[in-house]
Design a protein around this motif. Structure first.
Motif, PDB file in Angstrom:
ATOM      1  N   PHE A 138     -17.276   4.797  -6.942  1.00  0.00           N
ATOM      2  CA  PHE A 138     -18.259   4.261  -5.946  1.00  0.00           C
ATOM      3  C   PHE A 138     -17.954   4.872  -4.535  1.00  0.00           C
ATOM      4  O   PHE A 138     -19.139   5.286  -3.809  1.00  0.00           O
ATOM      5  N   ARG A 139     -16.774   5.123  -4.355  1.00  0.00           N
ATOM      6  CA  ARG A 139     -16.478   5.427  -2.913  1.00  0.00           C
ATOM      7  C   ARG A 139     -16.963   7.055  -2.784  1.00  0.00           C
ATOM      8  O   ARG A 139     -17.892   7.415  -1.654  1.00  0.00           O
ATOM      9  N   LYS A 140     -16.837   7.823  -3.539  1.00  0.00           N
ATOM     10  CA  LYS A 140     -17.151   9.146  -3.515  1.00  0.00           C
ATOM     11  C   LYS A 140     -18.659   9.264  -3.492  1.00  0.00           C
ATOM     12  O   LYS A 140     -18.980  10.114  -2.583  1.00  0.00           O
ATOM     13  N   VAL A 141     -19.501   8.721  -4.462  1.00  0.00           N
ATOM     14  CA  VAL A 141     -20.972   8.393  -4.469  1.00  0.00           C
ATOM     15  C   VAL A 141     -21.478   7.955  -3.003  1.00  0.00           C
ATOM     16  O   VAL A 141     -22.315   8.726  -2.435  1.00  0.00           O
ATOM     17  N   THR A 142     -20.830   7.051  -2.610  1.00  0.00           N
ATOM     18  CA  THR A 142     -21.494   6.339  -1.423  1.00  0.00           C
ATOM     19  C   THR A 142     -21.267   7.224  -0.134  1.00  0.00           C
ATOM     20  O   THR A 142     -22.015   7.485   0.792  1.00  0.00           O
ATOM     21  N   GLU A 143     -20.127   7.820  -0.027  1.00  0.00           N
ATOM     22  CA  GLU A 143     -19.700   8.765   1.082  1.00  0.00           C
ATOM     23  C   GLU A 143     -20.704  10.209   0.820  1.00  0.00           C
ATOM     24  O   GLU A 143     -21.272  10.420   2.128  1.00  0.00           O
ATOM     25  N   TYR A 144     -20.749  10.516  -0.046  1.00  0.00           N
ATOM     26  CA  TYR A 144     -21.846  11.513  -0.464  1.00  0.00           C
ATOM     27  C   TYR A 144     -23.258  11.553  -0.187  1.00  0.00           C
ATOM     28  O   TYR A 144     -23.741  12.163   0.559  1.00  0.00           O
ATOM     29  N   ILE A 145     -23.666  10.079  -0.092  1.00  0.00           N
ATOM     30  CA  ILE A 145     -25.005   9.875   0.189  1.00  0.00           C
ATOM     31  C   ILE A 145     -25.010   9.676   1.686  1.00  0.00           C
ATOM     32  O   ILE A 145     -26.177  10.302   2.193  1.00  0.00           O
ATOM     33  N   MET A 146     -24.208   9.206   2.071  1.00  0.00           N
ATOM     34  CA  MET A 146     -24.282   9.094   3.759  1.00  0.00           C
ATOM     35  C   MET A 146     -24.216  10.429   4.483  1.00  0.00           C
ATOM     36  O   MET A 146     -24.649  10.409   5.499  1.00  0.00           O
ATOM     37  N   LYS A 147     -23.464  11.354   3.644  1.00  0.00           N
ATOM     38  CA  LYS A 147     -23.460  12.674   4.719  1.00  0.00           C
ATOM     39  C   LYS A 147     -24.281  13.542   4.185  1.00  0.00           C
ATOM     40  O   LYS A 147     -24.668  14.539   4.914  1.00  0.00           O
ATOM     41  N   ASN A 148     -25.254  13.151   3.371  1.00  0.00           N
ATOM     42  CA  ASN A 148     -26.365  14.268   2.915  1.00  0.00           C
ATOM     43  C   ASN A 148     -27.765  13.474   2.715  1.00  0.00           C
ATOM     44  O   ASN A 148     -28.514  14.275   2.013  1.00  0.00           O
ATOM     45  N   PHE A 149     -27.978  12.399   3.000  1.00  0.00           N
ATOM     46  CA  PHE A 149     -29.100  11.677   2.616  1.00  0.00           C
ATOM     47  C   PHE A 149     -30.362  12.349   3.383  1.00  0.00           C
ATOM     48  O   PHE A 149     -31.507  12.290   2.879  1.00  0.00           O
ATOM     49  N   ASP A 150     -30.213  13.127   4.438  1.00  0.00           N
ATOM     50  CA  ASP A 150     -31.142  13.518   5.049  1.00  0.00           C
ATOM     51  C   ASP A 150     -31.688  15.146   4.424  1.00  0.00           C
ATOM     52  O   ASP A 150     -32.524  15.893   4.941  1.00  0.00           O
ATOM     53  N   GLN A 151     -30.833  15.408   3.217  1.00  0.00           N
ATOM     54  CA  GLN A 151     -31.307  16.417   2.643  1.00  0.00           C
ATOM     55  C   GLN A 151     -31.749  16.129   1.061  1.00  0.00           C
ATOM     56  O   GLN A 151     -31.499  14.996   0.608  1.00  0.00           O
ATOM     57  N   ASP A 152     -32.321  16.959   0.264  1.00  0.00           N
ATOM     58  CA  ASP A 152     -32.615  16.775  -0.781  1.00  0.00           C
ATOM     59  C   ASP A 152     -31.159  16.611  -1.766  1.00  0.00           C
ATOM     60  O   ASP A 152     -30.433  17.272  -1.740  1.00  0.00           O
ATOM     61  N   ILE A 153     -31.182  15.582  -2.489  1.00  0.00           N
ATOM     62  CA  ILE A 153     -30.120  15.207  -3.342  1.00  0.00           C
ATOM     63  C   ILE A 153     -30.593  14.985  -4.919  1.00  0.00           C
ATOM     64  O   ILE A 153     -31.169  14.112  -5.060  1.00  0.00           O
ATOM     65  N   SER A 154     -30.366  16.152  -5.812  1.00  0.00           N
ATOM     66  CA  SER A 154     -30.807  15.935  -7.345  1.00  0.00           C
ATOM     67  C   SER A 154     -29.942  14.892  -7.940  1.00  0.00           C
ATOM     68  O   SER A 154     -28.705  14.842  -7.516  1.00  0.00           O
ATOM     69  N   LEU A 155     -30.489  14.672  -9.092  1.00  0.00           N
ATOM     70  CA  LEU A 155     -29.609  13.629  -9.964  1.00  0.00           C
ATOM     71  C   LEU A 155     -28.357  14.299 -10.583  1.00  0.00           C
ATOM     72  O   LEU A 155     -27.304  14.090 -10.585  1.00  0.00           O
ATOM     73  N   PRO A 156     -28.539  15.749 -11.052  1.00  0.00           N
ATOM     74  CA  PRO A 156     -27.426  16.606 -11.491  1.00  0.00           C
ATOM     75  C   PRO A 156     -26.345  16.816 -10.332  1.00  0.00           C
ATOM     76  O   PRO A 156     -25.318  16.678 -10.465  1.00  0.00           O
ATOM     77  N   GLU A 157     -26.785  16.689  -9.201  1.00  0.00           N
ATOM     78  CA  GLU A 157     -25.683  17.209  -7.822  1.00  0.00           C
ATOM     79  C   GLU A 157     -25.114  15.792  -7.773  1.00  0.00           C
ATOM     80  O   GLU A 157     -23.709  15.938  -7.778  1.00  0.00           O
ATOM     81  N   ILE A 158     -25.720  14.704  -7.581  1.00  0.00           N
ATOM     82  CA  ILE A 158     -25.068  13.478  -7.446  1.00  0.00           C
ATOM     83  C   ILE A 158     -24.266  12.955  -8.817  1.00  0.00           C
ATOM     84  O   ILE A 158     -23.039  12.214  -8.415  1.00  0.00           O
ATOM     85  N   ALA A 159     -24.751  13.400  -9.708  1.00  0.00           N
ATOM     86  CA  ALA A 159     -23.799  12.870 -11.024  1.00  0.00           C
ATOM     87  C   ALA A 159     -22.564  13.736 -11.063  1.00  0.00           C
ATOM     88  O   ALA A 159     -21.588  13.255 -11.560  1.00  0.00           O
TER      89      ALA A 159
END
Length: 240
Positions: A138-159
């Motif tokens: 959960f921590r890894k996913v939320t940190e990644y979202i907060m750092k990159n939400f202003d860019q395109d984030i694909s499902l394979p990327e976040i997975a």
């Protein structure tokens, strides 16, 4: 981000977090890029339930504070006069010796035991459903979202951030966050958009692109879905 809560923090804010509650604080880019004229800092106190012995919280004098601890599993934003009182004590604690700090911490416990000046952060359903063995993921996913939400984030990327396949990740995300990944990502973006809309030097188109939306129509649609009004209408509500 506290559990499934998304919000903004500012000067003098005070929160009380229960154990095993996932949370992420991210400073604005003004601070992370070193452009601010002062540093963003915080005073944090960590304590274990048995830090004064296994039976300390069981004594009658701690009954009201035990109730407060139970409520804190959702995270609490302390408000009003309670926040001011506790903040005064917190700022003094770094200069205190060990016994003085302990005494002051107990004073803070006493203030919290009788206050009703707080707002809950995470929802009850999130706390009930959250699996503690998933906390690191959960921590890894939320940190990644907060750092990159202003860019395109694909499902394979976040997975891949969660070290999972797309199908397994989608199931994990929906179970933990209670919404789909796209819905959550849009909520983060809209939360940031609300902050930018309060800064009147930006027009709506600029705000849309800064928040990661690639066209204005989609931004307006998603904003209305989350806030039940258009970005322009929202900005008008900020005018005093």
């Amino acid at each position: 981000m506290v559990g499934d809560h998304i919000g903004y923090f500012g000067e003098e804010d005070l929160v009380f977090m229960g154990s095993m509650l996932p949370h992420v604080w991210v400073n604005d880019s003004l601070y992370t890029s070193g452009q601010a004229d002062h540093l963003a800092d915080a005073i944090v106190i960590h304590f274990a339930e048995n830090f004064l012995g296994d039976g300390f919280l069981s004594i009658p004098e701690m009954q009201e504070f035990r109730k407060f601890l139970q409520l804190s599993e959702r995270g609490m934003a302390i408000k009003g006069k309670t926040r001011k009182k506790i903040n005064v004590l917190l700022k003094q604690m770094p200069q205190m010796n060990g016994i003085q700090r302990l005494s002051t911490l107990l004073s803070i416990f006493d203030i919290m035991s009788s206050t009703t000046e707080y707002d809950f952060l995470a929802s009850p359903k999130f706390v009930q459903n959250f699996q503690y063995d998933a906390s690191d993921r959960f921590r890894k996913v939320t940190e990644y979202i907060m750092k990159n939400f202003d860019q395109d984030i694909s499902l394979p990327e976040i997975a891949s951030v969660a070290s999972m396949g797309v199908t397994a990740f989608c199931s994990f995300f929906k179970e933990q966050y209670r919404v789909t990944f796209v819905e959550y990502l849009n909520a983060v973006r809209i939360g940031h958009a609300c902050k930018l809309l309060s800064e009147h030097d930006r027009n709506v188109v600029e705000v849309a692109y800064e928040c990661g939306f690639n066209n204005l129509a989609n931004f307006n649609r998603q904003f209305k879905k989350v806030k039940n009004m258009t970005p322009t209408s929202y900005r008008k509500t900020l005018v005093v």
